[in-house]
Design a protein around this motif. Structure first.
Motif, PDB file in Angstrom:
ATOM      1  N   THR A 134      51.615  32.265  45.926  1.00  0.00           N
ATOM      2  CA  THR A 134      52.557  33.280  46.437  1.00  0.00           C
ATOM      3  C   THR A 134      52.752  34.411  45.422  1.00  0.00           C
ATOM      4  O   THR A 134      53.861  34.688  44.976  1.00  0.00           O
ATOM      5  CB  THR A 134      53.916  32.656  46.823  1.00  0.00           C
ATOM      6  N   PRO A 135      51.670  35.072  45.038  1.00  0.00           N
ATOM      7  CA  PRO A 135      51.757  36.111  44.001  1.00  0.00           C
ATOM      8  C   PRO A 135      52.556  37.326  44.463  1.00  0.00           C
ATOM      9  O   PRO A 135      52.654  37.620  45.657  1.00  0.00           O
ATOM     10  CB  PRO A 135      50.288  36.492  43.768  1.00  0.00           C
ATOM     11  N   LEU A 136      53.103  38.040  43.504  1.00  0.00           N
ATOM     12  CA  LEU A 136      53.899  39.234  43.791  1.00  0.00           C
ATOM     13  C   LEU A 136      52.979  40.441  43.929  1.00  0.00           C
ATOM     14  O   LEU A 136      52.981  41.347  43.099  1.00  0.00           O
ATOM     15  CB  LEU A 136      54.931  39.461  42.685  1.00  0.00           C
ATOM     16  N   ILE A 137      52.195  40.468  45.005  1.00  0.00           N
ATOM     17  CA  ILE A 137      51.156  41.498  45.110  1.00  0.00           C
ATOM     18  C   ILE A 137      51.710  42.888  45.390  1.00  0.00           C
ATOM     19  O   ILE A 137      50.973  43.872  45.312  1.00  0.00           O
ATOM     20  CB  ILE A 137      50.077  41.129  46.151  1.00  0.00           C
ATOM     21  N   LYS A 138      53.005  42.995  45.716  1.00  0.00           N
ATOM     22  CA  LYS A 138      53.612  44.322  45.848  1.00  0.00           C
ATOM     23  C   LYS A 138      53.958  44.918  44.488  1.00  0.00           C
ATOM     24  O   LYS A 138      54.240  46.109  44.386  1.00  0.00           O
ATOM     25  CB  LYS A 138      54.850  44.253  46.730  1.00  0.00           C
ATOM     26  N   ASN A 139      53.941  44.079  43.447  1.00  0.00           N
ATOM     27  CA  ASN A 139      54.119  44.560  42.086  1.00  0.00           C
ATOM     28  C   ASN A 139      52.785  45.135  41.611  1.00  0.00           C
ATOM     29  O   ASN A 139      51.751  44.454  41.665  1.00  0.00           O
ATOM     30  CB  ASN A 139      54.563  43.406  41.181  1.00  0.00           C
ATOM     31  N   LYS A 140      52.787  46.368  41.160  1.00  0.00           N
ATOM     32  CA  LYS A 140      51.531  47.052  40.841  1.00  0.00           C
ATOM     33  C   LYS A 140      50.738  46.347  39.750  1.00  0.00           C
ATOM     34  O   LYS A 140      49.496  46.317  39.799  1.00  0.00           O
ATOM     35  CB  LYS A 140      51.791  48.510  40.464  1.00  0.00           C
ATOM     36  N   ASP A 141      51.423  45.750  38.761  1.00  0.00           N
ATOM     37  CA  ASP A 141      50.702  45.077  37.681  1.00  0.00           C
ATOM     38  C   ASP A 141      50.011  43.813  38.180  1.00  0.00           C
ATOM     39  O   ASP A 141      48.864  43.524  37.819  1.00  0.00           O
ATOM     40  CB  ASP A 141      51.657  44.740  36.536  1.00  0.00           C
ATOM     41  N   VAL A 142      50.718  43.040  38.998  1.00  0.00           N
ATOM     42  CA  VAL A 142      50.117  41.827  39.563  1.00  0.00           C
ATOM     43  C   VAL A 142      48.968  42.199  40.488  1.00  0.00           C
ATOM     44  O   VAL A 142      47.882  41.599  40.431  1.00  0.00           O
ATOM     45  CB  VAL A 142      51.181  40.993  40.318  1.00  0.00           C
ATOM     46  N   TYR A 143      49.189  43.187  41.333  1.00  0.00           N
ATOM     47  CA  TYR A 143      48.154  43.636  42.272  1.00  0.00           C
ATOM     48  C   TYR A 143      46.881  44.066  41.550  1.00  0.00           C
ATOM     49  O   TYR A 143      45.777  43.609  41.870  1.00  0.00           O
ATOM     50  CB  TYR A 143      48.702  44.776  43.121  1.00  0.00           C
ATOM     51  N   HIS A 144      47.015  44.927  40.553  1.00  0.00           N
ATOM     52  CA  HIS A 144      45.830  45.405  39.833  1.00  0.00           C
ATOM     53  C   HIS A 144      45.177  44.282  39.029  1.00  0.00           C
ATOM     54  O   HIS A 144      43.947  44.253  38.892  1.00  0.00           O
ATOM     55  CB  HIS A 144      46.200  46.581  38.923  1.00  0.00           C
ATOM     56  N   SER A 145      45.976  43.363  38.507  1.00  0.00           N
ATOM     57  CA  SER A 145      45.408  42.233  37.771  1.00  0.00           C
ATOM     58  C   SER A 145      44.537  41.377  38.682  1.00  0.00           C
ATOM     59  O   SER A 145      43.436  40.964  38.296  1.00  0.00           O
ATOM     60  CB  SER A 145      46.528  41.369  37.173  1.00  0.00           C
ATOM     61  N   MET A 146      45.010  41.120  39.892  1.00  0.00           N
ATOM     62  CA  MET A 146      44.234  40.308  40.834  1.00  0.00           C
ATOM     63  C   MET A 146      43.010  41.074  41.343  1.00  0.00           C
ATOM     64  O   MET A 146      41.923  40.505  41.464  1.00  0.00           O
ATOM     65  CB  MET A 146      45.117  39.890  41.996  1.00  0.00           C
ATOM     66  N   LYS A 147      43.192  42.345  41.619  1.00  0.00           N
ATOM     67  CA  LYS A 147      42.091  43.162  42.160  1.00  0.00           C
ATOM     68  C   LYS A 147      40.948  43.298  41.161  1.00  0.00           C
ATOM     69  O   LYS A 147      39.772  43.360  41.549  1.00  0.00           O
ATOM     70  CB  LYS A 147      42.621  44.541  42.547  1.00  0.00           C
ATOM     71  N   ASN A 148      41.283  43.310  39.855  1.00  0.00           N
ATOM     72  CA  ASN A 148      40.269  43.545  38.828  1.00  0.00           C
ATOM     73  C   ASN A 148      39.964  42.321  37.975  1.00  0.00           C
ATOM     74  O   ASN A 148      39.222  42.424  36.998  1.00  0.00           O
ATOM     75  CB  ASN A 148      40.731  44.693  37.919  1.00  0.00           C
ATOM     76  N   CYS A 149      40.523  41.186  38.350  1.00  0.00           N
ATOM     77  CA  CYS A 149      40.353  39.972  37.540  1.00  0.00           C
ATOM     78  C   CYS A 149      38.879  39.599  37.398  1.00  0.00           C
ATOM     79  O   CYS A 149      38.143  39.525  38.386  1.00  0.00           O
ATOM     80  CB  CYS A 149      41.129  38.831  38.192  1.00  0.00           C
ATOM     81  N   ILE A 172      42.296  43.042  47.266  1.00  0.00           N
ATOM     82  CA  ILE A 172      42.134  41.932  46.328  1.00  0.00           C
ATOM     83  C   ILE A 172      40.928  41.084  46.702  1.00  0.00           C
ATOM     84  O   ILE A 172      40.158  40.636  45.847  1.00  0.00           O
ATOM     85  CB  ILE A 172      43.417  41.076  46.286  1.00  0.00           C
ATOM     86  N   MET A 173      40.748  40.878  48.021  1.00  0.00           N
ATOM     87  CA  MET A 173      39.645  40.048  48.493  1.00  0.00           C
ATOM     88  C   MET A 173      38.282  40.709  48.294  1.00  0.00           C
ATOM     89  O   MET A 173      37.242  40.057  48.406  1.00  0.00           O
ATOM     90  CB  MET A 173      39.852  39.697  49.964  1.00  0.00           C
TER      91      MET A 173
END
Length: 226
Positions: A134-149, A172-173
């Motif tokens: 249940t990640p906080l994907i509306k948070n820009k840092d979490v979103y970019h971390s997942m998108k670029n992981c 992210i996908m």
């Protein structure tokens, strides 16, 4: 016999920080770090059974029990993000000074996913695996971390989670390192309101996914129901 001990260290703004380090009787060079949610403790079903699964797969387990109240001097969202990142790195560094590990898995639930951003940039985490619950994907840092992981990752969340945003998840996908399971009607606790049996099934499905992810048997993206 499993060695499970509760420790206290000095966390963000020198506020007391508790963590539990669970070590197997035989030496393990594999380590799982579990980062709880704000109102979702390590004793709640998803994280409790996740820890059990890692122990079964011969991982030592570290559970950080951060709790921030009026005395912790956390006044803003930025303060909260800094505190979680600081505390997670502080405890992990203490553990790594005590024992050497070769394999790391980082499991974050809700606000625990905030810490993943800084942890994935640590040198020893270059080949770690990340589990985003249940990640906080509306948070820009979490979103970019997942998108670029760059590390192998698995994500699970419900489409009734207030943090769910399809356009973000689709981006992210696009990351080839990311696997995901989206649960229809599930909320932020990965539960189905008024459906206890269905909520149990979600937890079971997650633990089966997790076992495959740990043992490197999960080879394709999943966007399924339970």
């Amino acid at each position: 016999m499993i060695d499970s001990r509760l420790y206290t260290t000095s966390g963000f703004h020198d506020y007391p920080l508790e963590y539990r380090w669970v070590r197997l009787p035989e030496h393990s060079d594999k380590h799982a770090l579990i980062l709880r949610g704000a109102d979702y403790s390590v004793d709640n079903p998803v994280l409790y059974y996740a820890a059990s699964q890692y122990l079964q797969q011969s991982y030592d387990v570290l559970q950080i029990n951060y709790k921030y109240d009026n005395k912790s001097k956390i006044d803003t969202t930025d303060d909260l993000m800094q505190a979680i990142e600081y505390d997670s790195n502080k405890v992990l560094d203490e553990i790594c000074r005590t024992k050497t590990y070769k394999t790391f898995h980082i499991i974050g639930k809700s606000i625990g996913t905030i810490a993943c951003k800084s942890l994935m940039n640590k040198k020893e985490m270059a080949k770690a695996k990340f589990v985003w619950i249940t990640p906080l994907i509306k948070n820009k840092d979490v979103y970019h971390s997942m998108k670029n992981c760059q590390q192998e990752s698995y994500c699970i969340m419900g489409d009734k989670d207030p943090n769910y945003k399809k356009i973000h998840l689709d981006k992210i996908m696009d990351n080839p390192n990311m696997l995901a399971r989206i649960i229809p009607e599930a909320n932020h606790a990965l539960e189905l309101p008024d459906n206890p049996a269905g909520s149990i099934d979600i937890t079971k499905e997650f633990i089966l996914d997790l076992k495959q992810f740990i043992t490197a048997e999960m080879a394709s993206k999943t966007v399924n129901t339970v």
